[in-house]
Design an enzyme around this catalytic site. Structure first.
Site, PDB file in Angstrom:
ATOM      1  N   HIS A  30       8.577  10.810  -5.141  1.00  0.00           N
ATOM      2  CA  HIS A  30       8.282  10.943  -6.569  1.00  0.00           C
ATOM      3  C   HIS A  30       6.893  11.570  -6.690  1.00  0.00           C
ATOM      4  CE1 HIS A  30       5.838   7.434  -5.814  1.00  0.00           C
ATOM      5  NE2 HIS A  30       6.895   6.723  -5.472  1.00  0.00           N
ATOM      6  N   HIS A  33       4.008  10.361  -4.321  1.00  0.00           N
ATOM      7  CA  HIS A  33       3.985  10.939  -2.975  1.00  0.00           C
ATOM      8  C   HIS A  33       3.468  12.386  -3.026  1.00  0.00           C
ATOM      9  CE1 HIS A  33       7.539   8.042  -2.551  1.00  0.00           C
ATOM     10  NE2 HIS A  33       6.745   7.644  -1.576  1.00  0.00           N
ATOM     11  N   GLN A  57       9.617  -3.083   8.896  1.00  0.00           N
ATOM     12  CA  GLN A  57       8.817  -3.665   7.812  1.00  0.00           C
ATOM     13  C   GLN A  57       9.665  -4.292   6.716  1.00  0.00           C
ATOM     14  OE1 GLN A  57       7.065   0.317   7.049  1.00  0.00           O
ATOM     15  NE2 GLN A  57       7.116  -0.257   4.884  1.00  0.00           N
ATOM     16  N   LYS A 151      -1.682   2.497  -4.387  1.00  0.00           N
ATOM     17  CA  LYS A 151      -0.611   1.640  -4.916  1.00  0.00           C
ATOM     18  C   LYS A 151      -0.341   0.468  -3.967  1.00  0.00           C
ATOM     19  CE  LYS A 151       3.689   0.723  -6.527  1.00  0.00           C
ATOM     20  NZ  LYS A 151       4.535   0.701  -5.395  1.00  0.00           N
ATOM     21  N   ASP A 152      -0.354   0.789  -2.655  1.00  0.00           N
ATOM     22  CA  ASP A 152      -0.162  -0.243  -1.633  1.00  0.00           C
ATOM     23  C   ASP A 152      -1.547  -0.577  -1.086  1.00  0.00           C
ATOM     24  OD1 ASP A 152       2.960  -0.277  -1.316  1.00  0.00           O
ATOM     25  OD2 ASP A 152       2.348   1.808  -1.473  1.00  0.00           O
ATOM     26  N   GLN A 155      -2.026  -2.522   2.191  1.00  0.00           N
ATOM     27  CA  GLN A 155      -1.614  -1.671   3.308  1.00  0.00           C
ATOM     28  C   GLN A 155      -2.730  -0.682   3.658  1.00  0.00           C
ATOM     29  OE1 GLN A 155       2.433   0.192   3.612  1.00  0.00           O
ATOM     30  NE2 GLN A 155       1.394   1.975   2.796  1.00  0.00           N
ATOM     31  N   LEU A 186       4.478   4.553 -10.301  1.00  0.00           N
ATOM     32  CA  LEU A 186       5.694   5.137  -9.727  1.00  0.00           C
ATOM     33  C   LEU A 186       5.999   4.468  -8.392  1.00  0.00           C
ATOM     34  CD1 LEU A 186       5.383   8.967 -10.447  1.00  0.00           C
ATOM     35  CD2 LEU A 186       6.233   7.115 -11.901  1.00  0.00           C
ATOM     36  N   SER A 187       7.279   4.253  -8.146  1.00  0.00           N
ATOM     37  CA  SER A 187       7.724   3.626  -6.907  1.00  0.00           C
ATOM     38  C   SER A 187       9.170   4.028  -6.672  1.00  0.00           C
ATOM     39  CB  SER A 187       7.646   2.098  -7.048  1.00  0.00           C
ATOM     40  OG  SER A 187       8.424   1.475  -6.041  1.00  0.00           O
TER      41      SER A 187
HETATM   42  P1  AMP Z   1       6.413   4.704   0.556  1.00  0.00           P
HETATM   43  O1  AMP Z   1       7.339   5.871   0.643  1.00  0.00           O
HETATM   44  O2  AMP Z   1       6.717   3.776  -0.573  1.00  0.00           O
HETATM   45  O3  AMP Z   1       6.224   4.012   1.892  1.00  0.00           O
HETATM   46  O4  AMP Z   1       4.986   5.297   0.192  1.00  0.00           O
HETATM   47  C1  AMP Z   1       4.410   6.318   0.974  1.00  0.00           C
HETATM   48  C2  AMP Z   1       2.998   6.529   0.521  1.00  0.00           C
HETATM   49  O5  AMP Z   1       2.979   6.890  -0.853  1.00  0.00           O
HETATM   50  C3  AMP Z   1       2.136   5.268   0.651  1.00  0.00           C
HETATM   51  O6  AMP Z   1       0.842   5.643   1.107  1.00  0.00           O
HETATM   52  C4  AMP Z   1       2.104   4.759  -0.763  1.00  0.00           C
HETATM   53  O7  AMP Z   1       0.959   3.974  -1.049  1.00  0.00           O
HETATM   54  C5  AMP Z   1       2.083   6.050  -1.540  1.00  0.00           C
HETATM   55  N1  AMP Z   1       2.537   5.840  -2.931  1.00  0.00           N
HETATM   56  C6  AMP Z   1       3.679   5.233  -3.342  1.00  0.00           C
HETATM   57  N2  AMP Z   1       3.727   5.183  -4.688  1.00  0.00           N
HETATM   58  C7  AMP Z   1       2.590   5.762  -5.136  1.00  0.00           C
HETATM   59  C8  AMP Z   1       2.040   6.003  -6.441  1.00  0.00           C
HETATM   60  N3  AMP Z   1       2.682   5.653  -7.555  1.00  0.00           N
HETATM   61  N4  AMP Z   1       0.851   6.625  -6.520  1.00  0.00           N
HETATM   62  C9  AMP Z   1       0.179   6.993  -5.375  1.00  0.00           C
HETATM   63  N5  AMP Z   1       0.641   6.802  -4.136  1.00  0.00           N
HETATM   64  C10 AMP Z   1       1.826   6.179  -4.008  1.00  0.00           C
END
Ligand code: AMP
Length: 285
Positions: A30, A33, A57, A151-152, A155, A186-187
């Site tokens: 999204h 990313h 995880q 966001k994380d 982590q 966003l997630s």
């Molecule tokens: P994920 O695919 O959920 O493992 O996230 C991959 C990377 O994208 C991680 O470093 C997350 O912290 C980052 N991320 C996920 N959602 C967001 C967001 N809304 N804004 C900024 N970074 C994000």
């Protein structure tokens, strides 16, 4: 843009370069990313993203099987956003043997908050990130950059300390949270929400904002447990099942002590079957 699925092909693709800028993801990309990808743009001499849904995880009963896998669309979006190499390994490629060696972050940081509610989560994260960093940076003469979203936040801290303590030749770069217009972070898991839940889910960020406001205007850190408890109650009365709503020192995620100014409120809660997390950094004088 090259799409590679094996470690050998990744190393061949990286051979001409000295300093990768790397964005690890689990896919289903999204704008959050893609903002990390944009941040990678001026860094290093090659932009790399990984897409890998990391079984290590996910806990029992979590959404590993149903986690959205959208490789073709993700690759199109990455190409349009300046990515040079996508590393999308299969499980057999990244874990050819059972992964019995692991990277165990310290429990002071990794057994609280997310780690308390998702036991083993940060070991799974630290292990796969170590492995991905080895895949991407082992031939990098000038080290490189790894971009992780705020966001994380927990982590990000776990990885930052790991990279520092293990002397990895990498600079960890934080990326600001990208949100919907209503404030919802966003997630990939937002895709599990119905339209009305997605509107309603903005109340997680709104509650965190209210907590930060209360902490800023309160005269004593002793008010924090009440502020947290009230927020848990607000979330429950708004239809959420909250795991935690906590005010922390943003450098160690412990409860703020006298003299701590740089704070963060972090929250995790379930709306229906969907568990969301969010946070808000703020300063208290
Ligand atoms: P994920 O695919 O959920 O493992 O996230 C991959 C990377 O994208 C991680 O470093 C997350 O912290 C980052 N991320 C996920 N959602 C967001 C967001 N809304 N804004 C900024 N970074 C994000």
């Amino acid at each position: 843009m090259q799409i590679v699925h094996s470690l050998n092909d990744l190393r061949s693709a990286l051979r001409p370069f000295n300093q990768p800028a790397f964005v690890p993801t689990m896919g289903n990309l999204h704008a959050g990313h893609l903002a990390l990808m944009a941040q990678a743009q001026p860094l290093g001499d090659v932009r790399v993203a990984s897409i890998f849904v990391n079984r290590l995880q996910f806990g029992l009963g979590e959404d590993f099987e149903s986690y959205p896998r959208t490789l073709a669309g993700d690759c199109q979006a990455l190409e349009a956003n300046g990515c040079d190499i996508v590393f999308a390994p299969t499980e057999a490629e990244l874990y050819p043997q059972a992964q019995t060696y692991s990277v165990q972050p310290p429990k002071e940081l990794a057994a609280i908050l997310e780690g308390h509610f998702r036991p083993g989560f940060f070991t799974g994260v630290a292990t796969v990130v170590t492995k991905l960093l080895n895949c991407v940076f082992s031939g990098a003469k000038d080290g490189g950059f790894a971009i992780f979203g705020e966001k994380d936040f927990q982590q990000l801290l776990v990885i930052r300390h790991m990279v520092a303590q293990m002397a990895l030749p990498i600079q960890v770069v934080p990326g600001a949270i990208v949100r919907d217009a209503n404030g919802l972070a966003l997630s990939s898991r937002n895709g599990y929400l119905s339209d009305s839940q997605r509107t309603h889910a903005a109340s997680l960020q709104a509650t965190l904002q209210h907590m930060a406001q209360q902490v800023k205007s309160s005269s004593s850190l002793g008010d924090i447990p009440n502020i947290e408890q009230q927020a848990m109650n607000t979330m429950r009365s708004n239809g959420w099942s909250p795991d935690y709503m906590a005010v922390c020192n943003r450098h160690n995620l412990l409860s703020p002590a006298a003299g701590d100014h740089e704070l963060i409120v972090v929250g995790a809660a379930k709306l229906g079957d969907t568990r969301l997390i969010d946070n808000l950094q703020f300063n208290r004088q």
